[in-house]
Design a protein around this motif. Structure first.
Motif, short mmCIF file in Angstrom:
data_model
loop_
_atom_site.label_atom_id
_atom_site.label_comp_id
_atom_site.label_asym_id
_atom_site.label_seq_id
_atom_site.Cartn_x
_atom_site.Cartn_y
_atom_site.Cartn_z
N TRP A 68 0.87 -1.30 -0.05
CA TRP A 68 0.03 0.03 0.01
C TRP A 68 0.82 1.13 0.03
CZ3 TRP A 68 -4.52 -0.08 -1.84
CH2 TRP A 68 -5.30 -0.98 -1.52
N GLY A 69 1.86 1.04 0.81
CA GLY A 69 2.63 2.35 0.72
C GLY A 69 3.58 2.73 -0.50
N ILE A 70 3.87 1.61 -1.23
CA ILE A 70 4.15 1.81 -2.79
C ILE A 70 3.17 2.34 -3.68
CG2 ILE A 70 5.12 0.26 -4.83
CD1 ILE A 70 6.81 -1.34 -2.65
N ILE A 71 2.13 1.65 -3.53
CA ILE A 71 1.03 2.53 -4.35
C ILE A 71 1.16 3.95 -4.12
CG2 ILE A 71 -1.46 2.27 -4.61
CD1 ILE A 71 -1.41 -0.79 -4.08
N THR A 72 0.80 4.31 -2.97
CA THR A 72 0.89 5.62 -2.61
C THR A 72 2.12 6.48 -3.11
OG1 THR A 72 -0.28 4.94 -0.49
CG2 THR A 72 0.60 7.04 -0.58
N LEU A 73 3.30 5.96 -2.86
CA LEU A 73 4.48 6.46 -3.57
C LEU A 73 4.59 6.99 -4.84
CD1 LEU A 73 7.14 7.57 -2.81
CD2 LEU A 73 8.11 5.17 -2.96
N LEU A 74 3.90 5.62 -5.67
CA LEU A 74 3.86 5.66 -7.15
C LEU A 74 2.78 6.68 -7.44
CD1 LEU A 74 3.94 1.92 -8.06
CD2 LEU A 74 5.83 3.66 -8.35
N VAL A 75 1.81 6.90 -6.70
CA VAL A 75 0.82 8.13 -7.18
C VAL A 75 1.39 9.44 -6.85
CG1 VAL A 75 -1.31 9.02 -6.07
CG2 VAL A 75 -1.45 6.65 -6.66
N ALA A 76 2.17 9.58 -5.77
CA ALA A 76 2.87 10.80 -5.33
C ALA A 76 3.85 11.26 -6.22
CB ALA A 76 3.28 10.58 -3.78
N VAL A 77 4.67 10.40 -6.80
CA VAL A 77 5.58 10.63 -7.76
C VAL A 77 5.32 10.87 -9.29
CG1 VAL A 77 7.26 9.86 -6.30
CG2 VAL A 77 6.76 8.48 -8.21
N PHE A 78 3.92 10.54 -9.39
CA PHE A 78 3.58 10.62 -10.79
C PHE A 78 3.73 11.97 -11.29
CE2 PHE A 78 0.19 11.11 -14.13
CZ PHE A 78 0.46 10.23 -14.90
N PRO A 79 3.55 13.14 -10.75
CA PRO A 79 3.77 14.55 -11.31
C PRO A 79 5.19 14.46 -11.95
CG PRO A 79 2.60 14.78 -9.34
CD PRO A 79 3.04 13.15 -9.25
N THR A 80 6.21 13.81 -11.46
CA THR A 80 7.47 13.67 -12.10
C THR A 80 7.32 13.23 -13.36
OG1 THR A 80 8.25 11.65 -11.35
CG2 THR A 80 8.66 13.54 -9.89
N HIS A 81 6.54 12.27 -13.64
CA HIS A 81 6.52 11.75 -15.04
C HIS A 81 5.96 12.82 -16.06
CE1 HIS A 81 7.83 8.12 -13.80
NE2 HIS A 81 7.06 7.91 -12.74
N VAL A 82 4.93 13.50 -15.48
CA VAL A 82 4.09 14.54 -16.35
C VAL A 82 5.18 15.57 -16.67
CG1 VAL A 82 2.37 16.02 -16.48
CG2 VAL A 82 2.08 13.92 -15.63
N TYR A 83 6.05 16.06 -15.71
CA TYR A 83 6.88 17.20 -15.63
C TYR A 83 7.97 16.75 -16.69
CZ TYR A 83 10.25 20.59 -14.10
OH TYR A 83 11.08 21.85 -13.94
#
Length: 118
Positions: A68-83
């Motif tokens: 669950w923590g990894i899922i949360t982390l992946l969602v949190a860092v998604f803006p880096t991919h857009v950036y």
């Protein structure tokens, strides 16, 4: 500890990625969106999170919480991919199609982590 081999693979990927945040911090700081403050701290926090969560995946009693923590982390860092897709300096010179493919790959990684949430 009878954990599936693919859980060891996932844990290793996150631990290695987390360590890389400290081996090559400038690379990670470069892809943190400019609207977020303190890229150094964000890099450290995400690297520590990856190392801890990857390690917790290897413990049967904590693997579902770590997933669950990894899922949360992946969602949190998604803006880096857009950036990275939107900002030429953050793109490392990668073709747009590669940067675009990275975004749905996050969904694959989320799905993979979800397999260990129960």
């Amino acid at each position: 500890m009878n954990l599936p081999w693919h859980l060891y693979l996932m844990a290793s990927l996150y631990i290695i990625a987390g360590i890389n945040h400290f081996r090559n911090p400038r690379m990670y700081q470069k892809i943190i969106p400019s609207y977020l403050s303190n890229p150094k701290l964000l890099n450290i926090l995400s690297g520590v999170a990856e190392i801890i969560l990857g390690s917790l995946l290897l413990i049967s009693a904590t693997s579902h919480f770590a997933a669950w923590g990894i899922i949360t982390l992946l969602v949190a860092v998604f803006p880096t991919h857009v950036y990275m897709y939107q900002n030429k300096k953050a793109s490392f010179g990668l073709p747009k199609w590669v940067l675009l493919l990275r975004m749905p790959l996050q969904l694959v990684l989320i799905f993979w982590a979800y397999q260990y949430t129960f």
